[in-house]
Design a protein around this motif. Structure first.
Motif, PDB file in Angstrom:
ATOM      1  N   CYS A  60      -4.229   9.003  47.318  1.00 19.81           N
ATOM      2  CA  CYS A  60      -3.402   8.710  45.827  1.00 19.81           C
ATOM      3  C   CYS A  60      -4.513   8.721  44.766  1.00 19.81           C
ATOM      4  CB  CYS A  60      -2.534   7.515  45.667  1.00 19.81           C
ATOM      5  SG  CYS A  60      -1.179   7.650  46.806  1.00 19.81           S
ATOM      6  N   PHE A  61      -5.519   7.641  45.023  1.00 22.95           N
ATOM      7  CA  PHE A  61      -6.776   7.536  44.268  1.00 22.95           C
ATOM      8  C   PHE A  61      -7.339   8.899  43.991  1.00 22.95           C
ATOM      9  CE2 PHE A  61     -10.752   6.279  43.044  1.00 22.95           C
ATOM     10  CZ  PHE A  61     -10.868   5.081  42.180  1.00 22.95           C
ATOM     11  N   THR A  62      -7.612   9.748  44.647  1.00 23.04           N
ATOM     12  CA  THR A  62      -8.396  10.798  44.878  1.00 23.04           C
ATOM     13  C   THR A  62      -7.493  11.680  43.992  1.00 23.04           C
ATOM     14  OG1 THR A  62      -9.308  10.497  46.695  1.00 23.04           O
ATOM     15  CG2 THR A  62      -9.321  12.720  46.166  1.00 23.04           C
ATOM     16  N   GLU A  63      -6.207  12.130  44.311  1.00 19.50           N
ATOM     17  CA  GLU A  63      -5.173  12.852  43.521  1.00 19.50           C
ATOM     18  C   GLU A  63      -5.025  12.521  41.931  1.00 19.50           C
ATOM     19  OE1 GLU A  63      -3.880  15.944  44.408  1.00 19.50           O
ATOM     20  OE2 GLU A  63      -5.408  15.695  46.410  1.00 19.50           O
ATOM     21  N   ALA A  64      -5.174  11.166  41.863  1.00 20.48           N
ATOM     22  CA  ALA A  64      -5.071  11.052  40.450  1.00 20.48           C
ATOM     23  C   ALA A  64      -6.228  11.146  39.711  1.00 20.48           C
ATOM     24  CB  ALA A  64      -4.803   9.308  40.459  1.00 20.48           C
ATOM     25  N   MET A  65      -7.361  11.114  40.191  1.00 20.45           N
ATOM     26  CA  MET A  65      -8.672  11.407  39.648  1.00 20.45           C
ATOM     27  C   MET A  65      -8.846  12.923  39.291  1.00 20.45           C
ATOM     28  SD  MET A  65     -11.808   9.090  40.984  1.00 20.45           S
ATOM     29  CE  MET A  65     -11.825   9.837  42.512  1.00 20.45           C
ATOM     30  N   ARG A  66      -8.353  13.592  40.091  1.00 25.46           N
ATOM     31  CA  ARG A  66      -8.516  15.308  40.120  1.00 25.46           C
ATOM     32  C   ARG A  66      -7.344  15.721  39.082  1.00 25.46           C
ATOM     33  NH1 ARG A  66      -8.630  16.770  46.497  1.00 25.46           N
ATOM     34  NH2 ARG A  66     -10.818  16.291  46.890  1.00 25.46           N
ATOM     35  N   SER A  67      -6.394  15.084  38.772  1.00 25.52           N
ATOM     36  CA  SER A  67      -5.126  15.485  37.986  1.00 25.52           C
ATOM     37  C   SER A  67      -5.576  15.062  36.494  1.00 25.52           C
ATOM     38  CB  SER A  67      -3.989  14.965  38.477  1.00 25.52           C
ATOM     39  OG  SER A  67      -3.700  13.550  38.327  1.00 25.52           O
ATOM     40  N   GLN A  68      -6.368  14.307  36.162  1.00 27.20           N
ATOM     41  CA  GLN A  68      -6.933  13.668  34.891  1.00 27.20           C
ATOM     42  C   GLN A  68      -8.186  14.147  34.320  1.00 27.20           C
ATOM     43  OE1 GLN A  68      -4.727  11.378  33.418  1.00 27.20           O
ATOM     44  NE2 GLN A  68      -3.356  11.862  35.199  1.00 27.20           N
ATOM     45  N   PRO A  69      -8.165  14.195  32.979  1.00 26.71           N
ATOM     46  CA  PRO A  69      -9.538  14.745  32.232  1.00 26.71           C
ATOM     47  C   PRO A  69     -10.835  13.945  32.958  1.00 26.71           C
ATOM     48  CG  PRO A  69      -7.878  13.977  30.816  1.00 26.71           C
ATOM     49  CD  PRO A  69      -7.274  13.525  32.278  1.00 26.71           C
ATOM     50  N   ARG A  70     -11.819  14.529  32.720  1.00 24.29           N
ATOM     51  CA  ARG A  70     -13.072  14.208  33.058  1.00 24.29           C
ATOM     52  C   ARG A  70     -13.848  13.521  31.918  1.00 24.29           C
ATOM     53  NH1 ARG A  70     -14.602  16.018  38.512  1.00 24.29           N
ATOM     54  NH2 ARG A  70     -16.642  16.028  37.894  1.00 24.29           N
ATOM     55  N   LEU A  71     -14.844  12.843  32.079  1.00 29.23           N
ATOM     56  CA  LEU A  71     -15.609  12.208  30.934  1.00 29.23           C
ATOM     57  C   LEU A  71     -16.802  12.873  30.864  1.00 29.23           C
ATOM     58  CD1 LEU A  71     -15.791   8.316  31.572  1.00 29.23           C
ATOM     59  CD2 LEU A  71     -15.046   9.714  29.485  1.00 29.23           C
ATOM     60  N   ASP A  75     -19.998  13.854  33.623  1.00 28.60           N
ATOM     61  CA  ASP A  75     -19.846  15.104  34.436  1.00 28.60           C
ATOM     62  C   ASP A  75     -21.131  15.941  34.257  1.00 28.60           C
ATOM     63  OD1 ASP A  75     -18.590  16.657  35.960  1.00 28.60           O
ATOM     64  OD2 ASP A  75     -17.314  17.410  34.171  1.00 28.60           O
ATOM     65  N   CYS A  76     -22.003  15.312  35.183  1.00 23.95           N
ATOM     66  CA  CYS A  76     -23.503  15.984  35.471  1.00 23.95           C
ATOM     67  C   CYS A  76     -24.070  15.443  36.796  1.00 23.95           C
ATOM     68  CB  CYS A  76     -24.676  15.531  34.364  1.00 23.95           C
ATOM     69  SG  CYS A  76     -24.651  13.728  34.335  1.00 23.95           S
ATOM     70  N   LEU A  77     -25.444  16.260  37.135  1.00 25.83           N
ATOM     71  CA  LEU A  77     -25.892  15.947  38.339  1.00 25.83           C
ATOM     72  C   LEU A  77     -26.324  14.573  38.584  1.00 25.83           C
ATOM     73  CD1 LEU A  77     -26.221  17.278  40.799  1.00 25.83           C
ATOM     74  CD2 LEU A  77     -28.659  18.157  40.093  1.00 25.83           C
ATOM     75  N   VAL A  78     -26.783  13.713  37.518  1.00 31.15           N
ATOM     76  CA  VAL A  78     -27.345  12.307  37.606  1.00 31.15           C
ATOM     77  C   VAL A  78     -26.193  11.456  37.662  1.00 31.15           C
ATOM     78  CG1 VAL A  78     -28.287  10.574  35.987  1.00 31.15           C
ATOM     79  CG2 VAL A  78     -29.103  12.804  36.142  1.00 31.15           C
ATOM     80  N   GLY A  79     -25.137  11.754  36.897  1.00 28.14           N
ATOM     81  CA  GLY A  79     -23.816  11.034  37.132  1.00 28.14           C
ATOM     82  C   GLY A  79     -23.468  10.929  38.631  1.00 28.14           C
ATOM     83  N   TYR A  80     -23.560  12.316  39.165  1.00 29.86           N
ATOM     84  CA  TYR A  80     -22.800  12.125  40.457  1.00 29.86           C
ATOM     85  C   TYR A  80     -23.718  11.574  41.518  1.00 29.86           C
ATOM     86  CZ  TYR A  80     -21.404  14.655  44.771  1.00 29.86           C
ATOM     87  OH  TYR A  80     -21.020  15.120  46.014  1.00 29.86           O
ATOM     88  N   TYR A  81     -25.067  11.533  41.373  1.00 33.26           N
ATOM     89  CA  TYR A  81     -25.842  11.050  42.068  1.00 33.26           C
ATOM     90  C   TYR A  81     -25.952   9.363  42.049  1.00 33.26           C
ATOM     91  CZ  TYR A  81     -27.853  15.218  44.082  1.00 33.26           C
ATOM     92  OH  TYR A  81     -28.021  16.378  44.745  1.00 33.26           O
ATOM     93  N   TRP A 143     -16.898   6.697  43.412  1.00 29.12           N
ATOM     94  CA  TRP A 143     -15.841   7.831  43.598  1.00 29.12           C
ATOM     95  C   TRP A 143     -15.557   8.190  42.007  1.00 29.12           C
ATOM     96  CZ3 TRP A 143     -11.785   6.533  47.746  1.00 29.12           C
ATOM     97  CH2 TRP A 143     -12.532   6.652  49.210  1.00 29.12           C
ATOM     98  N   SER A 144     -15.328   7.133  41.318  1.00 31.24           N
ATOM     99  CA  SER A 144     -14.948   7.394  39.884  1.00 31.24           C
ATOM    100  C   SER A 144     -16.041   7.940  39.043  1.00 31.24           C
ATOM    101  CB  SER A 144     -14.582   5.943  39.174  1.00 31.24           C
ATOM    102  OG  SER A 144     -13.467   5.493  39.829  1.00 31.24           O
ATOM    103  N   ILE A 145     -17.164   7.487  39.268  1.00 31.34           N
ATOM    104  CA  ILE A 145     -18.447   7.932  38.787  1.00 31.34           C
ATOM    105  C   ILE A 145     -18.857   9.363  39.114  1.00 31.34           C
ATOM    106  CG2 ILE A 145     -20.792   7.753  38.513  1.00 31.34           C
ATOM    107  CD1 ILE A 145     -20.431   4.701  38.588  1.00 31.34           C
ATOM    108  N   MET A 146     -18.642   9.702  40.436  1.00 34.71           N
ATOM    109  CA  MET A 146     -18.749  11.074  41.048  1.00 34.71           C
ATOM    110  C   MET A 146     -17.751  11.967  40.301  1.00 34.71           C
ATOM    111  SD  MET A 146     -19.441  10.155  44.849  1.00 34.71           S
ATOM    112  CE  MET A 146     -19.230  11.877  45.496  1.00 34.71           C
ATOM    113  N   HIS A 147     -16.573  11.576  39.937  1.00 34.90           N
ATOM    114  CA  HIS A 147     -15.579  12.315  39.534  1.00 34.90           C
ATOM    115  C   HIS A 147     -15.727  12.303  37.929  1.00 34.90           C
ATOM    116  CE1 HIS A 147     -14.516  12.291  43.941  1.00 34.90           C
ATOM    117  NE2 HIS A 147     -14.016  13.604  43.656  1.00 34.90           N
ATOM    118  N   PHE A 153     -11.775   4.875  36.691  1.00 36.60           N
ATOM    119  CA  PHE A 153     -12.221   3.595  36.437  1.00 36.60           C
ATOM    120  C   PHE A 153     -11.095   2.543  36.428  1.00 36.60           C
ATOM    121  CE2 PHE A 153     -15.774   6.323  34.645  1.00 36.60           C
ATOM    122  CZ  PHE A 153     -16.758   5.721  35.431  1.00 36.60           C
ATOM    123  N   LEU A 154      -9.995   2.877  35.633  1.00 39.33           N
ATOM    124  CA  LEU A 154      -8.940   2.164  35.495  1.00 39.33           C
ATOM    125  C   LEU A 154      -8.444   1.773  36.885  1.00 39.33           C
ATOM    126  CD1 LEU A 154      -6.503   0.895  33.889  1.00 39.33           C
ATOM    127  CD2 LEU A 154      -5.388   3.394  33.691  1.00 39.33           C
TER     128      LEU A 154
END
Length: 186
Positions: A60-71, A75-81, A143-147, A153-154
Motif C-alpha cells: 500500500c505504501f509503495t502504491e500510494a507513492m507511485r500514484s502521487q506526484p513527485r518532488l 527526483d535526481c540521482l543524488v536523491g535516489y542514493y 523509500w520516500s526519498i528514493m521515490h 513523507f506523509l
C-alpha cells in the motif's frame, strides 16, 4: 486522493497498537496459548499475521507513492542514493535486531510468557532504543526519498506516529513483565 487516505490506514493505521492490545489480552487470559496448545505456536501464528499485514502495508505504501506526484528537487540521482543510504541503515537496524531477538522476541513472545534471560543491550539496542520500529521508519523514509514522494513523507510520519503510540503501550508493559520476573527470582 482517496487512495492516499486508504493508504494512510493500510500503511499503518493503528496496527501496532492493535498488536499490543492482542498481546496484552494474551498475557492476561492466555487464550491464544490455550487455543493453539502452546505459547510458541500462538506466538508464531501472531507473528505470521503481523508479517503478512506488514507485506500488505508495504504494498500500500509503495502504491500510494507511485500514484502521487513527485518532488522535482529530490527526483535526481543524488536523491535516489540518499534514499538508498537510508534504506540500508534502516535495514541494518531491523535485521540486526531480529537476529538478536529471534522470531519470538521480535513478535511479542514476552506477552506469551516466553521471556529472554535479560534485557538485550548489545547492537543495535546499544545505539537506538526500539531499533526494529525506528529502523522500519528509516526504511520508509528512504523509500520516500528514493521515490521523491511527498505522499511517502506523509505516510512515513504516520508510521512514526503509530510506532510512538505503540511504544507507549509496549514499553511500560514489557518493563513490568520483566520486573515481575525479577521479583519471582527473589
Amino acid at each position: 486522493m482517496l487512495f492516499l487516505l486508504f493508504s494512510l490506514d493500510c500503511c499503518e493505521g493503528l496496527n501496532n497498537v492493535d498488536y499490543s492490545k492482542v498481546a496484552r489480552w494474551e498475557h492476561k487470559t492466555r487464550s491464544l496459548t490455550r487455543m493453539f496448545r502452546s505459547p510458541y505456536v500462538a506466538c508464531y501464528c501472531l507473528g505470521a499475521v503481523i508479517m503478512l499485514l506488514n507485506f500488505l502495508r508495504t504494498n500500500c505504501f509503495t502504491e500510494a507513492m507511485r500514484s502521487q506526484p513527485r518532488l522535482n528537487v529530490l527526483d535526481c540521482l543524488v536523491g535516489y542514493y540518499i534514499g538508498v543510504a537510508f534504506v540500508v541503515v534502516g535495514t541494518v537496524f531491523v535485521v540486526s535486531s531480529f537476529l538478536v531477538l529471534g522470531f519470538v522476541g521480535t513478535f511479542l513472545g514476552d506477552y506469551f510468557g516466553i521471556l529472554m534471560e535479560a534485557k538485550v543491550t548489545c547492537f543495535p539496542f546499544n545505539v537506538l532504543d526500539n531499533p526494529m520500529y525506528w529502523g522500519s521508519t528509516i526504511i520508509y523514509l528512504g523509500w520516500s526519498i528514493m521515490h521523491a514522494s511527498p505522499a511517502g513523507f506523509l505516510l512515513t510520519a504516520v508510521v512514526a506516529l503509530c510506532y510512538t503510540i505503540a511504544l507507549l503501550y509496549e514499553g511500560p508493559f514489557t518493563e513490568e513483565i520483566y520486573r515481575q520476573k525479577a521479583n519471582r527470582r527473589l
